[in-house]
Design a protein around this motif. Structure first.
Motif, PDB file in Angstrom:
ATOM      1  N   LEU A  99       1.003 -64.641 -24.947  1.00 42.42           N
ATOM      2  CA  LEU A  99       2.017 -63.670 -25.435  1.00 42.42           C
ATOM      3  C   LEU A  99       1.503 -63.094 -26.634  1.00 42.42           C
ATOM      4  O   LEU A  99       1.775 -61.831 -26.991  1.00 42.42           O
ATOM      5  N   CYS A 100       1.103 -63.846 -27.604  1.00 40.98           N
ATOM      6  CA  CYS A 100       0.801 -63.475 -29.247  1.00 40.98           C
ATOM      7  C   CYS A 100      -0.258 -62.599 -28.925  1.00 40.98           C
ATOM      8  O   CYS A 100      -0.292 -61.579 -30.016  1.00 40.98           O
ATOM      9  N   LEU A 101      -1.335 -62.945 -27.943  1.00 44.77           N
ATOM     10  CA  LEU A 101      -2.633 -62.135 -27.966  1.00 44.77           C
ATOM     11  C   LEU A 101      -2.172 -60.559 -27.717  1.00 44.77           C
ATOM     12  O   LEU A 101      -2.763 -59.904 -27.823  1.00 44.77           O
ATOM     13  N   GLY A 102      -1.261 -60.716 -26.590  1.00 43.63           N
ATOM     14  CA  GLY A 102      -1.080 -59.275 -26.111  1.00 43.63           C
ATOM     15  C   GLY A 102      -0.212 -58.633 -27.278  1.00 43.63           C
ATOM     16  O   GLY A 102      -0.593 -57.287 -27.341  1.00 43.63           O
ATOM     17  N   ARG A 103       0.546 -59.044 -27.959  1.00 41.81           N
ATOM     18  CA  ARG A 103       1.356 -58.588 -29.038  1.00 41.81           C
ATOM     19  C   ARG A 103       0.249 -58.194 -30.077  1.00 41.81           C
ATOM     20  O   ARG A 103       0.445 -56.927 -30.504  1.00 41.81           O
ATOM     21  N   LEU A 104      -0.631 -58.727 -30.585  1.00 40.87           N
ATOM     22  CA  LEU A 104      -1.535 -58.329 -31.537  1.00 40.87           C
ATOM     23  C   LEU A 104      -2.488 -57.363 -30.906  1.00 40.87           C
ATOM     24  O   LEU A 104      -2.888 -56.423 -31.858  1.00 40.87           O
ATOM     25  N   ALA A 105      -2.880 -57.324 -29.614  1.00 41.88           N
ATOM     26  CA  ALA A 105      -3.810 -56.177 -29.223  1.00 41.88           C
ATOM     27  C   ALA A 105      -2.950 -54.789 -29.184  1.00 41.88           C
ATOM     28  O   ALA A 105      -3.527 -54.101 -29.685  1.00 41.88           O
ATOM     29  N   LYS A 106      -1.892 -55.143 -28.989  1.00 42.72           N
ATOM     30  CA  LYS A 106      -0.765 -53.519 -28.836  1.00 42.72           C
ATOM     31  C   LYS A 106      -0.929 -53.111 -30.119  1.00 42.72           C
ATOM     32  O   LYS A 106      -0.695 -52.200 -30.563  1.00 42.72           O
ATOM     33  N   ALA A 107      -0.388 -54.123 -31.302  1.00 44.96           N
ATOM     34  CA  ALA A 107      -0.072 -53.891 -32.717  1.00 44.96           C
ATOM     35  C   ALA A 107      -1.230 -53.136 -33.416  1.00 44.96           C
ATOM     36  O   ALA A 107      -1.288 -52.724 -34.324  1.00 44.96           O
ATOM     37  N   SER A 108      -2.559 -53.360 -32.817  1.00 44.03           N
ATOM     38  CA  SER A 108      -3.815 -52.996 -33.328  1.00 44.03           C
ATOM     39  C   SER A 108      -3.802 -51.306 -33.249  1.00 44.03           C
ATOM     40  O   SER A 108      -4.685 -50.687 -33.935  1.00 44.03           O
ATOM     41  N   GLY A 109      -2.961 -50.741 -32.468  1.00 41.18           N
ATOM     42  CA  GLY A 109      -3.190 -49.446 -32.132  1.00 41.18           C
ATOM     43  C   GLY A 109      -3.184 -48.977 -30.870  1.00 41.18           C
ATOM     44  O   GLY A 109      -2.635 -48.050 -30.091  1.00 41.18           O
ATOM     45  N   ARG A 110      -4.407 -49.443 -30.185  1.00 40.38           N
ATOM     46  CA  ARG A 110      -4.633 -49.476 -28.806  1.00 40.38           C
ATOM     47  C   ARG A 110      -5.399 -50.513 -28.261  1.00 40.38           C
ATOM     48  O   ARG A 110      -6.475 -51.194 -29.049  1.00 40.38           O
ATOM     49  N   VAL A 111      -5.024 -51.098 -26.981  1.00 40.53           N
ATOM     50  CA  VAL A 111      -5.797 -52.065 -26.405  1.00 40.53           C
ATOM     51  C   VAL A 111      -7.024 -51.764 -25.892  1.00 40.53           C
ATOM     52  O   VAL A 111      -7.057 -50.855 -24.979  1.00 40.53           O
ATOM     53  N   THR A 112      -8.109 -52.215 -26.136  1.00 41.96           N
ATOM     54  CA  THR A 112      -9.421 -52.110 -25.883  1.00 41.96           C
ATOM     55  C   THR A 112      -9.854 -53.046 -25.123  1.00 41.96           C
ATOM     56  O   THR A 112      -9.506 -54.058 -24.623  1.00 41.96           O
ATOM     57  N   GLN A 113     -11.313 -52.577 -24.534  1.00 46.53           N
ATOM     58  CA  GLN A 113     -12.126 -53.533 -23.653  1.00 46.53           C
ATOM     59  C   GLN A 113     -12.240 -54.837 -24.241  1.00 46.53           C
ATOM     60  O   GLN A 113     -12.364 -55.922 -23.802  1.00 46.53           O
ATOM     61  N   ALA A 114     -12.457 -54.772 -25.785  1.00 47.86           N
ATOM     62  CA  ALA A 114     -12.803 -55.732 -26.598  1.00 47.86           C
ATOM     63  C   ALA A 114     -11.620 -56.930 -26.642  1.00 47.86           C
ATOM     64  O   ALA A 114     -11.843 -57.879 -26.400  1.00 47.86           O
ATOM     65  N   HIS A 115     -10.549 -56.216 -26.597  1.00 52.11           N
ATOM     66  CA  HIS A 115      -9.172 -57.239 -26.597  1.00 52.11           C
ATOM     67  C   HIS A 115      -9.286 -57.786 -25.093  1.00 52.11           C
ATOM     68  O   HIS A 115      -8.875 -59.124 -25.061  1.00 52.11           O
ATOM     69  N   LEU A 116      -9.415 -57.061 -23.984  1.00 54.17           N
ATOM     70  CA  LEU A 116      -9.211 -57.602 -22.852  1.00 54.17           C
ATOM     71  C   LEU A 116     -10.277 -58.535 -22.459  1.00 54.17           C
ATOM     72  O   LEU A 116     -10.158 -59.686 -21.782  1.00 54.17           O
TER      73      LEU A 116
END
Length: 262
Positions: free
Chosen positions: A64-81
Motif C-alpha cells: 500500500l505504501c509503495l503504491g502511494r509513494l510511486a503515485k506521489a512521485s508524479g508518475r508511476v514508471t517502469q522502475a517503480h513497477l
C-alpha cells in the motif's frame, strides 16, 4: 483521567437497562479500557483504526505504501513497477499472494491517507517498523529527487513508526547511493553493448547514421552465403554465416535505437 469506553458503556447500558444496565455497561467498558490501554478520548480513534487494520499483514501495508509513494512521485514508471516486483520476489510472494500484493500496490496509488494504517501496524508489530520504512525509502529515491508530497509522506510515516531523523537520513543515503551505483553499472553495461555493436559493424558509436547504414550493408554483403562461396571459404565458415548475419542485424538495431534513426 476519563475512561472513554467506560463512559460509553454506562450511557448505552443506562439507555437499555436503567441503573443496573448503566452499572453493567460501565463495568464492561472499564474492562475494555484497561485491555486496550485507553486513558483519554483522543486515544479512541487510533485504537479503532488499529482494530480495523488488525488483519493488515506486513506485506499489505508495505505494498500500500509503495503504491502511494510511486503515485506521489508524479508518475508511476517502469522502475517503480520493477522494484515492486523485486520486493515480491524478495518476500517470496507467489500465486495468490503475489496477486494480492499487486492489488495492494494499485490500491495504494489511489492516494488514500495511510497514516492510520501505518500507525496501527507499527503499534502491533514495532519490530518490523524499520523494515517497513526501509522498503518505503527504496521506492522513494527511485526518481532521483524527493517531491514535497513524498517527503511529507515519509516524515509522517517515520514519525508514527518511531524512526528518528538520523535513522531516516541513513536510509535515504544508503538507498540513494545504491540507486546511483546501480545506475552507474547500467550505464557502463549500455556503453559496452554499444561498443560491441560498433565493433561488429566496424564503425564508431558516434559515427553518422549514413556511415552506420553503409557499414551495415557492407557487412551483410561480405557475409552473404553466396559471396562466401564465391570467395572459396571453408564449408564451416559458410555454415556459420547465418549466425554472423544475425549478429550484424542485432548490432545495427542496437546502434539504430541508440541514435534514434530509421
Amino acid at each position: 483521567m476519563l475512561w472513554p469506553v467506560t463512559v460509553l458503556g454506562a450511557v448505552v447500558g443506562g439507555l437499555g437497562g436503567a441503573v443496573p444496565g448503566a452499572v453493567l455497561g460501565a463495568v464492561v467498558g472499564h474492562a475494555l479500557d484497561r485491555h486496550w490501554q485507553l486513558r483519554h478520548w483522543r486515544d479512541l480513534p487510533d485504537r479503532l483504526a488499529q482494530l480495523r487494520s488488525a488483519g493488515n499483514s506486513f506485506e499489505r501495508v508495505l505494498f500500500l505504501c509503495l503504491g502511494r509513494l510511486a503515485k506521489a512521485s508524479g508518475r508511476v514508471t517502469q522502475a517503480h513497477l520493477q522494484l515492486a516486483r523485486d520486493l515480491m520476489q524478495q518476500y517470496r510472494l507467489e500465486g495468490d499472494a503475489r496477486l494480492q500484493a499487486m492489488r495492494d500496490f494499485n490500491e495504494g496509488k489511489q492516494g488514500d491517507d495511510l497514516i492510520k494504517v501505518v500507525r496501527a501496524f507499527c503499534r502491533r508489530e514495532p519490530g518490523r517498523a524499520a523494515e517497513l520504512m526501509d522498503g518505503c525509502w527504496r521506492m522513494a529515491v527511485l526518481p532521483g529527487r524527493l517531491s514535497d508530497e513524498v517527503q511529507g509522506l515519509l516524515a509522517g510515516w517515520s514519525k508514527v513508526a518511531g524512526l528518528g531523523q538520523a535513522e531516516q537520513q541513513r536510509m535515504h543515503q544508503r538507498h540513494q547511493h545504491s540507486r546511483q551505483t546501480r545506475g552507474g553499472r547500467a550505464a557502463v553495461a549500455q556503453e559496452d553493448r554499444l561498443q560491441q555493436a560498433a565493433n561488429i559493424l566496424k564503425v564508431s558509436p558516434a559515427d553518422s547514421p549514413e556511415v552506420i547504414k553503409r557499414a551495415y550493408r557492407r557487412q551483410l554483403s561480405l557475409h552473404h552465403p553466396d559471396k562466401l562461396a564465391a570467395r572459396g571459404v571453408s564449408s564451416a565458415q559458410q555454415s556459420s554465416a547465418g549466425e554472423r548475419i544475425r549478429q550484424i542485424q542485432q548490432a545495427y538495431e542496437t546502434l539504430r535505437r541508440h541514435r534514434g534513426f530509421r
